[in-house]
Design an enzyme around this catalytic site. Sequence first.
Site, short mmCIF file in Angstrom:
data_model
loop_
_atom_site.label_atom_id
_atom_site.label_comp_id
_atom_site.label_asym_id
_atom_site.label_seq_id
_atom_site.Cartn_x
_atom_site.Cartn_y
_atom_site.Cartn_z
N GLU A 103 0.86 -1.19 0.00
CA GLU A 103 0.00 0.00 0.00
C GLU A 103 0.89 1.24 0.00
O GLU A 103 1.81 1.36 0.81
CB GLU A 103 -0.92 -0.02 1.22
CG GLU A 103 -1.87 1.16 1.24
CD GLU A 103 -3.16 0.92 2.04
OE1 GLU A 103 -3.47 -0.24 2.36
OE2 GLU A 103 -3.85 1.92 2.33
N ARG A 104 0.61 2.13 -0.93
CA ARG A 104 1.43 3.35 -1.10
C ARG A 104 2.90 2.98 -1.36
O ARG A 104 3.80 3.69 -0.92
CB ARG A 104 1.32 4.28 0.10
CG ARG A 104 -0.09 4.59 0.54
CD ARG A 104 -0.95 5.05 -0.61
NE ARG A 104 -2.33 5.33 -0.17
CZ ARG A 104 -3.29 5.67 -1.02
NH1 ARG A 104 -3.06 5.75 -2.31
NH2 ARG A 104 -4.50 5.92 -0.56
N LYS A 114 -3.83 -0.02 13.92
CA LYS A 114 -4.67 1.05 13.37
C LYS A 114 -6.09 0.64 13.70
O LYS A 114 -6.62 -0.33 13.14
CB LYS A 114 -4.44 1.13 11.86
CG LYS A 114 -5.37 2.06 11.10
CD LYS A 114 -4.96 2.16 9.63
CE LYS A 114 -5.93 3.03 8.84
NZ LYS A 114 -5.53 3.18 7.43
N GLU A 133 -10.32 4.70 9.25
CA GLU A 133 -10.51 4.34 7.83
C GLU A 133 -11.04 2.92 7.68
O GLU A 133 -10.58 2.15 6.85
CB GLU A 133 -9.20 4.52 7.05
CG GLU A 133 -8.70 5.97 7.07
CD GLU A 133 -7.47 6.23 6.23
OE1 GLU A 133 -6.68 5.31 6.03
OE2 GLU A 133 -7.31 7.38 5.78
N LYS A 141 0.99 10.77 13.65
CA LYS A 141 1.51 11.32 12.39
C LYS A 141 2.02 12.73 12.64
O LYS A 141 1.45 13.47 13.44
CB LYS A 141 0.42 11.36 11.32
CG LYS A 141 0.14 10.00 10.72
CD LYS A 141 -0.70 10.08 9.44
CE LYS A 141 -0.98 8.67 8.94
NZ LYS A 141 -1.74 8.63 7.67
N ASP A 151 -2.33 14.41 6.96
CA ASP A 151 -1.88 13.14 6.41
C ASP A 151 -0.63 13.28 5.56
O ASP A 151 -0.71 13.20 4.34
CB ASP A 151 -3.02 12.54 5.57
CG ASP A 151 -2.80 11.08 5.28
OD1 ASP A 151 -1.82 10.52 5.79
OD2 ASP A 151 -3.61 10.51 4.53
N GLU A 200 5.34 9.79 13.72
CA GLU A 200 5.35 8.94 12.52
C GLU A 200 5.62 9.79 11.28
O GLU A 200 4.90 10.76 11.02
CB GLU A 200 4.01 8.20 12.40
CG GLU A 200 3.94 7.26 11.20
CD GLU A 200 2.61 6.50 11.12
OE1 GLU A 200 2.08 6.07 12.17
OE2 GLU A 200 2.11 6.32 9.99
N GLU A 239 4.18 9.06 -0.74
CA GLU A 239 2.78 9.08 -1.18
C GLU A 239 2.37 10.45 -1.72
O GLU A 239 1.81 10.55 -2.79
CB GLU A 239 1.87 8.68 0.00
CG GLU A 239 0.40 8.74 -0.36
CD GLU A 239 -0.51 8.29 0.77
OE1 GLU A 239 0.00 7.95 1.86
OE2 GLU A 239 -1.74 8.29 0.57
O1 GCW Z 1 -1.97 8.34 4.02
C1 GCW Z 1 -3.08 7.53 4.21
C2 GCW Z 1 -2.97 6.55 3.10
C3 GCW Z 1 -3.52 5.18 3.41
C4 GCW Z 1 -2.95 4.73 4.72
C5 GCW Z 1 -3.36 5.71 5.81
C6 GCW Z 1 -2.77 5.36 7.17
C7 GCW Z 1 -2.34 2.52 5.41
O2 GCW Z 1 -3.56 7.10 1.96
O3 GCW Z 1 -3.16 4.33 2.36
O4 GCW Z 1 -3.34 3.42 5.06
O5 GCW Z 1 -2.92 6.99 5.49
O6 GCW Z 1 -1.78 5.99 7.53
O7 GCW Z 1 -3.28 4.51 7.85
#
Ligand code: GCW
Length: 678
Positions: free
Chosen positions: A138-139, A260, A264, A338, A343, A365, A371
């Site tokens: 992913e990413r 997590k 989401e 984060k 994001d 983080e 990304e």
């Molecule tokens: O930046 C976003 C991404 C998702 C990612 C999410 C996260 C793993 O677009 O792909 O999922 O953050 O950090 O959980």
Amino acid sequence: MTTPDHPSVHPAWLPDAATAFLHGRTVLVAGDGPLAETVRGEARRAGATLVDGDADLVLRDTGAVPGGEGFVVAHRDGRLDVAADDDAALLHAWFHVVRGGTTDPAGHPDARHEPAHALRMLDHWDNVDVHPVMGQVERGYSGGSIFYADGHVREDLSRVEQYARLLAATGVNRVAINNVNVHAREARLLTDGLPDVARVAAAFRPWGIRVHLSVSFASPIVLGGLTTSDPLDPDVRAWWADAVARVYAVVPDFGGFVVKADSEGQPGPFAYGRDHADGANLLARALAPHGGTVHWRAFVYNHTQDWRDRSTDRARAAYDHFAPLDGRFDENVIVQVKHGPMDFQTREPVSPVLAAMPRTRLAVELQVTQEYTGQQRHACYLGPWWSEILRFRPWGPVEGDDGSPTVSDVVGGAGPGASPQVAAARGGGIAAVSNVGDDAFWTGHPLAQANLYAFGRLAWDPTLDPTDVLDEWVSLTFASPSPAGADRTVDPDVRAALHAVLDDSWRTYEAYTAPLGVGFMVNPGHHYGPSVDGYEYSPWGTYHFADRDGIGVDRTRATGTGYTGQYPAPWRDVYESLGTCPDELLLFFHHVPYGHVLHDGTTVVQHVYDTHFAGVERVEGYVRTWEGLRGAVDDAVFERVTERLAEQLRSAREWRDQVCTYFLRASGVADAHGRTIY
Ligand code: GCW
């Protein structure tokens, strides 16, 4: 450009030329155990002669600090003598000498070195299976996973061993090996996948790196057949205790879990009316008897927001969810935050959560995988960005250095009001999402290797100058072939060109993409390339609110969402006021007219035009500079970077034209310099 173990893989920052200065030197490694053996193996590989007595380089494991990673470099009789706290320190000491590029004591001043952070972790967002939308990683922008192929852990883990070696050379000591979005197949790594996890852990172990797993909060249901995963349910607790015991039975040095939850679409404690402290402590109590930790992510927000709803501000979410829980997390929980409130954007303010939880171990983080910063098609050296974040002073001063605590201090357990437990544990350290895949260059874009290198080095010492770190990376990666035993050198033209392309590449990327901290403006879903309104009417909470008069998000206390109030002084006031808000974050905090005048005297709209044209010109310069290296660097590296720079230039022009045109059409204000805007 290959390594002996994998003929098709680039050696990154450990080509043979980087260690040729050790060839023929005598080295004494005094210590026992697998890590000392690893160091001896490195010495042999470099062509050094291992001896038992007098040596050019002596590395001693003194065992003075059990578990310690520090070492003291000293000179004895004109030779280098390094005393390491413990076995992992021996390995760090070795790579310290390698970075120096010489065994001449003059090149290694007497000093003690130790990491600022005990936990320096890379998180892989790798799936075992290939996910229909996200792919395997992913990413991920570097091909498939280095861990998994054909639905299981690879038989041949030699690539993972090489990766571990590269990471050890940067100082990374933890790796989480699967995606935080835990799908059904990946959830099973915790149960029937354990023998495979044990093999991966064994590949990392000789390099002083402990393995972590991302787990699903719903594991008791999806793996255990229970009807609930309520954190207060006794059967759920018992299930986790057993599951964890089974992990430690096969991976005795297992690091712990990354989670997590309620984010989401991932399951979490909210389903049972419990909060994040209940959820995190459930796992922490299962791990505690074995010495493991839980990295519990604070990336929690409403991803099904109605764009019409102006009262919800995604930037507020992590603080609103987590700050009230300060003091409730167990000692082996690390809340992983984060770096920014949204994001991983190219520019965001530092997350206010980092200043709000003194009684909680916090980790910051970062995102090494690019990304939102060009997806490893654009050259974008992120060291300067991370350095700004880690050196940011949440309690001020706004300018200068009066020794006030930084973000790095906070995540090192030394923020103001840190509880004794947080201080004793040295906080939660630094984590980052890896940018590595099974690509021959590891990172797709060969120059993106610099980001991986810089992450490890800055996690070890956040006070390092990011340009110096880049220079280290250049010296190692582009070392000139040299006679055995001679000090390492680099072609000065190569060094100069790499600095010219990379030093300011993050600011260049910022210049031609979303302006003044507004963020996003990317294509929805894959997040590559411009789409100014791509997220404007979406449920994701990432809006710019442009209309004919102005643009930006009002996050003030006076008239907006009140987000500025989540910061301590002075930032709550600095960001609140249009007069003091830093230009680069203006549109993050304020909605302003296009004619608003920035601190440098330009209007917002003219700034957008100017930076976008200038950004593209800088990329044109990168293309020319790189072209000058034809024949001076490895052909395969040259070709790959050339190809990527061509795409970067195409994409930068696309960004410039879409963003400038959007602002021209919205504002009706012509470019003062009369350049072509469509
Ligand atoms: O930046 C976003 C991404 C998702 C990612 C999410 C996260 C793993 O677009 O792909 O999922 O953050 O950090 O959980």
